[in-house]
Write an enzyme that holds these catalytic residues in place. Structure first.
Site, mmCIF file in Angstrom:
data_model
loop_
_atom_site.group_PDB
_atom_site.id
_atom_site.type_symbol
_atom_site.label_atom_id
_atom_site.label_comp_id
_atom_site.label_asym_id
_atom_site.label_seq_id
_atom_site.Cartn_x
_atom_site.Cartn_y
_atom_site.Cartn_z
ATOM 1 N N HIS A 244 48.085 36.062 36.524
ATOM 2 C CA HIS A 244 46.656 35.791 36.179
ATOM 3 C C HIS A 244 46.306 34.064 35.828
ATOM 4 O O HIS A 244 45.341 33.587 36.243
ATOM 5 C CB HIS A 244 46.039 36.524 35.126
ATOM 6 N N TYR B 175 49.337 31.805 38.776
ATOM 7 C CA TYR B 175 49.028 31.750 40.272
ATOM 8 C C TYR B 175 50.532 31.493 40.994
ATOM 9 O O TYR B 175 50.302 31.051 42.028
ATOM 10 C CB TYR B 175 48.056 30.631 40.862
ATOM 11 N N LYS C 77 31.522 28.925 40.110
ATOM 12 C CA LYS C 77 32.495 29.485 40.200
ATOM 13 C C LYS C 77 32.527 30.933 40.259
ATOM 14 O O LYS C 77 31.912 31.416 39.636
ATOM 15 C CB LYS C 77 33.812 28.969 39.014
ATOM 16 N N GLU D 201 34.915 34.664 39.418
ATOM 17 C CA GLU D 201 35.865 35.194 38.780
ATOM 18 C C GLU D 201 36.079 36.875 38.607
ATOM 19 O O GLU D 201 35.053 37.280 39.014
ATOM 20 C CB GLU D 201 35.984 34.758 37.188
ATOM 21 N N HIS E 73 36.984 40.586 36.972
ATOM 22 C CA HIS E 73 37.310 41.171 35.784
ATOM 23 C C HIS E 73 37.712 42.550 36.330
ATOM 24 O O HIS E 73 37.023 43.545 35.729
ATOM 25 C CB HIS E 73 36.312 41.004 34.805
ATOM 26 N N ASN E 74 38.591 42.770 37.116
ATOM 27 C CA ASN E 74 38.899 44.242 37.863
ATOM 28 C C ASN E 74 39.614 45.178 36.817
ATOM 29 O O ASN E 74 39.045 46.133 36.679
ATOM 30 C CB ASN E 74 39.636 43.992 39.073
ATOM 31 N N ASP F 88 32.891 28.964 31.739
ATOM 32 C CA ASP F 88 33.488 28.099 32.698
ATOM 33 C C ASP F 88 32.284 26.941 33.145
ATOM 34 O O ASP F 88 32.972 25.924 33.335
ATOM 35 C CB ASP F 88 34.297 28.919 33.929
ATOM 36 N N GLN G 140 38.138 44.045 25.417
ATOM 37 C CA GLN G 140 37.241 43.544 24.142
ATOM 38 C C GLN G 140 35.819 43.784 24.451
ATOM 39 O O GLN G 140 35.337 44.120 25.583
ATOM 40 C CB GLN G 140 37.443 42.006 24.592
ATOM 41 N N SER H 278 39.902 36.712 21.804
ATOM 42 C CA SER H 278 38.590 36.934 21.641
ATOM 43 C C SER H 278 37.589 36.308 22.434
ATOM 44 O O SER H 278 37.826 35.054 22.743
ATOM 45 C CB SER H 278 38.459 36.766 19.918
ATOM 46 N N GLY I 144 37.796 28.804 42.700
ATOM 47 C CA GLY I 144 37.989 30.335 43.113
ATOM 48 C C GLY I 144 39.056 30.875 41.943
ATOM 49 O O GLY I 144 39.348 30.479 40.947
#
Ligand SMILES: Nc1ncnc2c1ncn2[C@@H]1O[C@H](COP(=O)(O)OP(=O)(O)O)[C@@H](O)[C@H]1O
Ligand SMILES: [Mg+2]
Lengths: 234, 730, 91, 91
Positions: free
Chosen positions: B47, B50, B89, B91, B93-94, B115, B236, B310, B527
C-alpha cells in the site's frame, strides 16, 4: 441593508450565503464568528446551513449555546431580522426562538433534491417579493428536516398563520407525495409570532442564479434587502 | 546474517518477508528494534511502497503542458486558466469498506480530502467509484458504503458530484470503494509537502492520536482471509466535523508564510508522513519526540504512536520561531496542535521518547528501500469467444430496452446521488445524473468537468483494451459537457498479483492506460494502486482500473447536457457503429453471457469525434449531447429522452449489412454520441462533421411523450421511466 | 407466552474513536460542566416482544444484537430483559 | 471528591414518530424475529465525572440533561449515577 452571516465550526452554507449577498444581490456582508458577542450593526442575521459541531447528539444542540446566540436572541427580541436556513432552522428551534423541532427524515436517508414550496405569507420582510400563493423551486439538503411540534403548538401555528413555506407539487398542491422528509403538515418553514424570525429547511442561497438550475431563492434575498427601507420608515 | 534476532511470527505481523528483513539488516548493519521493524513494515507494505507496481507505473505518461505537479506529491495539479490550478487525486478504501462499509467508505473520503488540502487547495468536489456484488445479497455493503460516503461528504460540506456504481458477482466479498477529490488553488499558492529548512518545526495538528488502525496499511496489502478478524480493531471511525475545522484552519494557514509545507497523515500515520515529507528533500531528516504527541488513550507505546492511523490529522512544517502563529490559527478552530520535532539535515528519521532514542532509520530506507518485486505474468485462458451468428435475432427492441434500463448496472443512479449533497458550494452547474459533472470556477467563466469511469467487464475480457476503454469513456463523458479533457488520475484495483494471471492483468492494464493516455494526450498526474482484492475461497475481482478525469470549458455558458431540449430538434448519432456485441450489457442481460472481446477501439477516431463535438459545441450548434456507452445507442437515446422529459420519433432503423439490428441498437461501439440540434443548424454541423471526417446520421426528431422507431417499437416515456427508476429498489 | 421488553445498550468499543462523545464533552465543558472527564455516546434500543420464556427471550435478544442491533466490529452491547405485566406498562 | 459514572438514556417521546424504530423493527422481521412488536431507538450517553457527593452528581447530571443531552419537545430522559471505585473501571 447589512447582512450578517454566522459561522459556527461545521457551518458550510456561510460562503454560499455570502456569495449571494455580496456577488448576486450586492448588499453589505459581514461574517459573524460564533464566539463574537457583537452583531456588528447587522440588520438581518442569517444562521446558515451546515453541521454545526457536527450535529452530534442532536442538530443544533451544541450550537445554540455559542456566545453569538445570546446576542441573536436579544436582537430578535428587539425586532431584528433573523433567518435560519437548514441547520440554522434547527438551531433556532433548539434555542427556543422558534417552536417545535426537526427530527430524522422519515426515509432515514439524507435528501439533496429540488422541492417546490407554496409561499403562504407574502407580508413578511423575507417574502415580500413573492406573489400571493406563489410556488417557488428551492433545493433541500438534509438528513433531519422533518418538522415536529406537539398538536397544540401545531394548531396554534396554523391558526396564527405562522407557516410560511409548505412542500407542494409543481402545481402548488400540498400533497403527501411532495413531502420529502415526513414534516407534519408538509411544513418547510415557519415564522415567529412577531414576524421577524424565519426558519426554513430548503436552501434559497443555492438557487439565486439561473445557471445553478433556478433563481427563485433570489426573491427571498431581495425581499430582505428591500425591506431595509420599510424597517426604517415604520 | 540470520533471522535469529526476530521470529517469523513477528515478521508476519508487520508483513515483512524474511528476504526483506535481510535487506533491512544489511542496510542498517544491525538488526532493527521492534519500533523500527514496525515502521519499516508499514512503509514497505504494498500500500505504501508500491513495490509490486512501481516499475510498471513508470510507463504511464505524466508530462503535459498544463501539468504543474505530477505523481509523487499528495495529489496532482494542472493549470486550468485565469491563474487557477485544479488539484485532484483518487484513492481506494476497499479493504476497510469490506469489513465496515460505513466507516470504511467515510474514512476513505476523509483521506482523499486531506491529500488535496495538503496541496494548499480548497476541495470543491468529490466523486466515487463503487463496485458491489449483486443486490440484494450485497445490500449491507451497498447501503453502508453509500451512507458512509454521504455521511462524510455531506457533513464536511464538499459536494459529491459524480461517480459510478456497478454490480458483479466478483465483488461480492471484495467491494471496490474509490473516492476522488478535486480542489482549486491559485497557481502561485500551490503547496508541496517538502520538509525544507533545517531547524524548522514539525507540528502535529487535528485529532488526538489513538490506537486506530495500527497495521492498516499492511492490512490493505494482504488478502482478506481469516487473519482479518484478528485485525478487525483496525477499523477507524471518521470525524467529518473535525476534518471540516481542519480544512478551514489549513486554508487560513495557507494564507500565511509561516508555513513551509503541509502533509496529511494517512496510511502508516506519523511514520509515513514524516518520512515522505523529508524524503522529498535530498539529505533532509527529521527528529520527533513521541511523548509530545497528544493522545486519546492512556498507555500508548512509541510503537503505537508511530503506527497509529488515527484520522483527521496533519503534519505542518513551520518556520522556526513562528509556531505560535500556527497554534493561534488552529486554536481559533478549537483544534489542538503540538510541536513534536524538527527538520534536520542528517537524512535520518530519529524518534525519541523524551530523551531516549527509540528508533533511528535512514529516510531513504523507509521511503525507497523496499526491494521491488519482479513477478512474472502469465496470460490466463482467454474468455469464450463470441459468434454473433449463433445469437438469436433481436425480436422486440422495446422489450429489450426496458429490461436493460431496469438492470442494476444501467438504471438511474438517483437513489444514490440524492443522498449526497451535490450542490453545496454554489458551483454545480451540471449536477449528477448526466455524463460528467460540471462546476463553475467562481469569479471566472471557467467550468471544470469531472468524471470517474471504468467498464470492468471489458477489463476482464481484455485488460489492456479494457483500460483503454476506461480512458476513452471518461474523455467522452468530459467532452459530452462541452469541456476539453485535461488530465487523469487513476486507481488500479486488482486481485493478488502473486498469482501470475493477476500480475499479467496488472501489466496489461498499465500498458492499456499508458497507450490511451498517450494517444489522447492526457497526462496521468496522480493515482493509487489497490491490490489483493480477493478473499480466500472466492473469485478474484475483475481488473478495475478506475479512471478519474477532469476537463475544462472556457465559458460554461457553452456547456452541454444530456436531455433533449426542444420539440422538433433533430436527433443524431455521431460516429459509426460496428457489428459487434462483445462484452456488452445486452449480451449479459438478454442472453446471460459474458463473452467476446470488448469492442474495438480506434483512439485516433476517438480523438476526431471528440474534436468534432467540442467544435460544434463551441460554435453553438448543439442543443444536447450524450455519449453512447454501456447499453449502446438505444439506451443512450432513452437517457436523452428521460433527462429531457421529452420523447423522440424515429423512422425504422435499417442498418446496412453486415451490421445486425441488435448490434445497431445495443452494441457498444465507442466513439459515438447522441446529439440534438436545431434544424437550421444542420447544414453547418454537416459541414463541420465532414471536415473532421466523422460520420453523422439522423436518428429522428425530438418531441412527444413516446420513444418510437416506426414499425419496430413504441414505448411511453412514463413506462421507460418506471423501468429506469426502480432498477435499484431491491 | 410472555410479553417482555428488552433494553439494549450499544456502545462504541473503548478503543474506538467516538467523535460524538468528544464533541459532547466539549459542549458540556463550554456550558460549565468542567467536572466531566469523558463522554461516550451510544444507542439505546427498546424491543417489545413476546417469548415463551425469559430464557428464550434472552437468547433471541442476544441474537438480534449480534445480527443487527450492534456492529461487533466497532461496538459492544449489553441488555436486560424484563417481563411486562400489563399490556402497556412501558408506555 | 468522588468519581462517578452517569448512564443517561434519552428516548423519543411516545407522540414523536420514530422512523428508526420502525426500520429496525422491519429489519428484525426480515431476519426472522417476527415476535417483535415494537422498537424504539434512543440514545445512551455515559458521562464519567467527578463530584463532591452522589447527591451533587445527580443534580449536575439532571442539569446536563435538561440543558443539552435531551430536547424536552421530542425526548424523555432518565439516568442512573454510580460511584466508580477504580480509576479505569469503564475501560
Ligand atoms: N456512486 C455514484 N455517486 C454519485 N453519482 C453517481 C454515482 N454513480 C453514478 N453517478 C452519476 O450518475 C450518472 C450516470 O452514471 P453512469 O451511468 O456511470 O454514467 P456514464 O455511463 O455516463 O459514465 C453520472 O452523472 C454519474 O456521475
Ligand atoms: Mg456517459
Amino acid at each position: 441593508m447589512k447582512f450578517g452571516v454566522v459561522v459556527f465550526p461545521g457551518t458550510w452554507s456561510d460562503r454560499d450565503c455570502g456569495w449571494v449577498i455580496d456577488q448576486v444581490v450586492g448588499a453589505q456582508l459581514q461574517y459573524l464568528w460564533h464566539k463574537d458577542a457583537d452583531l456588528k450593526g447587522c440588520d438581518c442575521v442569517i444562521l446558515p446551513g451546515g453541521f454545526a459541531y457536527g450535529d452530534y447528539l442532536r442538530t443544533g444542540a451544541i450550537a445554540r449555546f455559542a456566545p453569538v446566540m445570546q446576542e441573536i436572541g436579544e436582537f430578535a427580541d428587539r425586532g431584528g431580522l433573523v433567518w435560519g436556513i437548514c441547520n440554522g432552522f434547527q438551531i433556532l428551534c433548539e434555542a427556543g426562538l422558534l417552536p417545535g423541532a426537526l427530527i430524522r427524515n422519515a426515509s432515514l436517508e439524507y435528501r439533496c433534491e429540488w422541492t417546490h414550496l407554496a409561499v403562504e405569507r407574502t407580508d413578511l420582510a423575507f417574502t415580500s417579493q413573492c406573489a400571493e400563493r406563489e410556488v417557488i423551486r428551492v433545493p433541500i439538503s438534509h438528513g433531519e428536516g422533518s418538522y415536529f411540534a406537539e398538536p397544540a403548538v401545531l394548531s396554534r401555528l396554523e391558526q396564527s398563520g405562522q407557516v410560511v413555506f409548505r412542500y407542494c407539487d409543481a402545481g402548488g398542491r400540498v400533497v403527501p407525495n411532495a413531502n420529502p422528509n415526513g414534516s407534519l403538515h408538509n411544513i418547510a418553514g415557519i415564522i415567529n409570532k412577531r414576524g421577524n424570525v424565519l426558519g426554513m429547511m430548503p436552501h434559497p442561497e443555492r438557487c439565486a442564479e439561473s445557471e445553478l438550475g433556478g433563481a427563485d431563492g433570489l426573491k427571498l434575498f431581495r425581499s430582505v434587502a428591500g425591506s431595509a427601507l420599510r424597517v426604517l420608515v415604520s | 546474517m540470520s533471522l535469529d534476532t526476530v521470529d517469523s511470527r513477528r515478521l508476519r505481523e508487520v508483513a515483512l518477508t524474511p528476504e526483506e528483513y535481510r535487506v533491512i539488516v544489511e542496510k542498517l548493519r544491525r538488526p532493527p528494534n521492534m519500533v523500527e521493524l514496525g515502521m519499516l513494515g508499514v512503509l514497505w507494505s504494498e500500500h505504501c511502497s508500491y513495490k509490486t507496481s512501481k516499475t510498471l507505473l513508470r510507463r504511464l505518461p505524466s508530462a503535459g503542458e498544463a501539468v504543474l505537479q505530477g505523481p509523487g506529491e499528495n495529489a496532482g495539479a494542472v493549470e486550468i486558466g485565469s491563474g487557477w490550478a485544479a488539484v485532484f487525486k483518487i484513492e481506494s478504501h476497499n479493504h476497510p469498506s469490506a469489513i465496515e462499509p460505513y466507516q470504511g467508505a467515510a474514512t476513505g473520503v476523509g483521506g482523499i480530502i486531506r491529500d488535496v488540502i495538503a496541496m494548499g487547495a480548497r476541495p470543491i468536489a468529490l466523486l466515487d467509484s463503487l463496485r458491489f456484488g449483486p443486490l440484494p445479497g450485497s445490500r449491507r455493503h451497498f447501503d453502508g458504503v453509500v451512507a458512509g460516503i454521504g455521511g462524510y461528504g455531506n457533513c464536511i460540506g464538499i459536494p459529491t458530484v459524480g461517480g459510478e456504481v456497478y454490480f458483479d458477482e466478483c465483488y461480492a466479498n471484495n467491494p471496490i470503494v474509490n473516492a476522488m477529490c478535486v480542489g482549486l488553488v491559485r497557481v502561485d499558492r500551490l503547496m508541496r509537502a517538502r520538509a525544507e529548512g533545517t531547524g524548522n518545526s514539525l507540528m502535529l495538528v487535528g485529532a488526538d492520536t489513538g490506537r486506530d488502525g495500527i497495521h492498516g496499511a499492511s492490512f490493505a496489502s494482504v488478502e482478506l482471509d481469516e487473519l482479518s478478524s484478528e485485525r478487525r480493531p483496525a477499523v477507524q471511525v471518521g470525524n467529518p466535523f473535525l476534518e471540516k475545522c481542519l480544512l478551514e484552519a489549513c486554508m487560513d494557514l495557507a494564507q500565511t508564510d509561516a508555513v513551509v509545507a503541509v502533509q496529511d497523515l494517512g496510511a502508516a500515520g506519523l511514520t509515513s508522513s514524516v518520512a515522505e515529507c523529508a524524503g522529498r528533500v535530498p539529505g533532509a531528516g527529521a527528529r520527533i519526540d513521541v511523548s509530545l504527541v497528544p493522545r486519546r488513550e492512556r498507555g500508548m507505546t512509541p510503537y503505537d504512536v508511530m503506527l497509529s492511523e488515527s484520522q483527521e490529522r496533519m503534519l505542518v512544517v513551520v518556520q522556526r520561531g513562528r509556531e505560535s502563529e500556527v497554534e493561534r490559527i488552529f486554536s481559533t478552530w478549537d483544534l489542538t496542535s503540538a510541536v513534536i520535532g524538527d527538520v534536520t539535515d542528517d537524512g535520518h528519521l530519529t524518534v525519541f521518547d523524551q530523551t531516549e532514542v527509540v528508533a533511528r532509520l535512514p529516510i531513504d530506507l523507509l521511503t525507497d528501500g523496499a526491494p521491488p518485486r519482479r513477478l512474472a505474468g502469465v496470460a490466463p485462458e482467454p474468455a469464450p469467444s463470441l459468434r454473433l451468428d449463433s445469437l438469436p435475432p433481436l425480436l422486440d427492441p422495446g422489450e429489450s430496452l426496458l429490461r436493460l434500463l431496469a438492470s442494476p448496472n444501467l438504471c438511474s443512479r438517483r437513489p444514490i446521488f440524492r443522498r449526497y449533497d451535490h450542490m453545496v458550494g454554489d458551483s454545480t452547474v451540471v449536477a449528477p445524473g448526466g455524463d460528467a459533472a460540471l462546476l463553475r470556477v467562481k469569479g471566472t467563466r471557467l467550468g471544470l468537468a469531472m468524471t470517474t469511469d471504468c467498464n470492468a467487464r471489458y477489463c476482464h475480457l481484455d485488460p489492456n483494451l479494457g483500460a483503454q476503454h476506461a480512458v476513452a469513456e471518461a474523455a467522452r463523458n468530459i467532452v459530452a459537457t462541452g469541456a476539453r479533457p485535461l488530465a487523469v488520475t487513476d486507481c488500479l484495483n486488482l486481485a493478488n498479483p502473486d498469482r501470475p494471471e493477476v500480475y499479467w492483468e496488472l501489466e496489461e492494464t498499465i500498458a492499456g492506460l499508458a497507450q490511451a493516455c498517450r494517444a489522447l494526450e492526457l497526462p496521468i498526474v496522480s493515482g493509487n494502486v489497490s491490490l489483493y482484492n480477493d478473499s480466500a475461497g472466492t473469485s478474484a475481482i475483475h481488473p478495475t482500473p478506475v479512471v478519474g478525469m477532469i476537463g475544462v470549458i472556457d465559458d460554461y455558458a457553452h456547456r452541454l447536457e444530456v436531455g433533449l431540449k426542444h420539440e422538433g430538434d433533430f436527433v443524431l448519432l455521431v460516429g459509426s457503429s460496428l457489428n459487434d456485441l462483445g462484452g456488452s450489457e445486452y449480451l449479459k442481460v438478454e442472453h446471460g453471457t459474458v463473452a467476446g472481446r470488448p469492442p474495438p477501439l480506434d483512439l485516433t477516431r476517438e480523438a476526431a469525434v471528440n474534436r468534432l463535438i467540442l467544435a460544434a459545441a463551441k460554435a453553438g450548434q448543439l442543443r444536447s449531447a450524450h455519449d453512447c456507452a454501456d447499453g449502446g445507442m438505444l439506451v443512450a437515446l432513452a437517457e436523452c429522452c428521460l433527462l429531457g422529459g421529452m420523447g423522440v420519433r424515429c423512422p425504422a432503423l435499417r442498418p446496412e449489412a453486415p451490421l445486425r439490428l441488435d448490434a445497431a441498437f445495443f452494441g457498444e461501439t465507442p466513439g459515438r454520441f447522441i446529439v440534438s440540434v436545431a434544424s437550421r443548424a444542420m447544414p453547418e454541423l454537416q459541414t463541420l462533421a465532414r471536415r473532421h471526417h466523422v460520420e453523422i446520421s439522423l436518428l429522428g426528431m425530438a418531441g412527444g411523450d413516446t420513444v418510437e422507431f416506426e414499425g419496430q417499437f413504441r414505448l411511453q416515456l412514463d413506462q421507460i421511466r418506471q423501468a429506469w427508476e426502480t432498477g435499484l429498489s431491491f | 407466552m410472555t410479553r417482555v421488553v428488552a433494553r439494549v445498550i450499544v456502545t462504541p468499543k473503548p478503543v474506538v474513536n467516538d467523535p460524538q462523545g468528544i464533541t459532547v464533552k466539549q459542549g458540556l465543558a463550554t456550558l460549565g460542566f468542567r467536572e466531566v472527564e469523558d463522554v461516550r455516546v451510544g444507542k439505546y434500543i427498546e424491543v417489545s416482544m413476546e417469548a415463551e420464556s425469559m430464557h428464550e427471550a434472552r437468547e433471541r435478544v442476544d441474537a438480534m444484537c449480534r445480527q443487527l442491533l450492534a456492529n461487533h466490529i466497532i461496538e459492544d452491547f449489553h441488555f436486560e430483559v424484563d417481563q411486562v405485566l400489563h399490556r402497556d406498562t412501558h408506555r
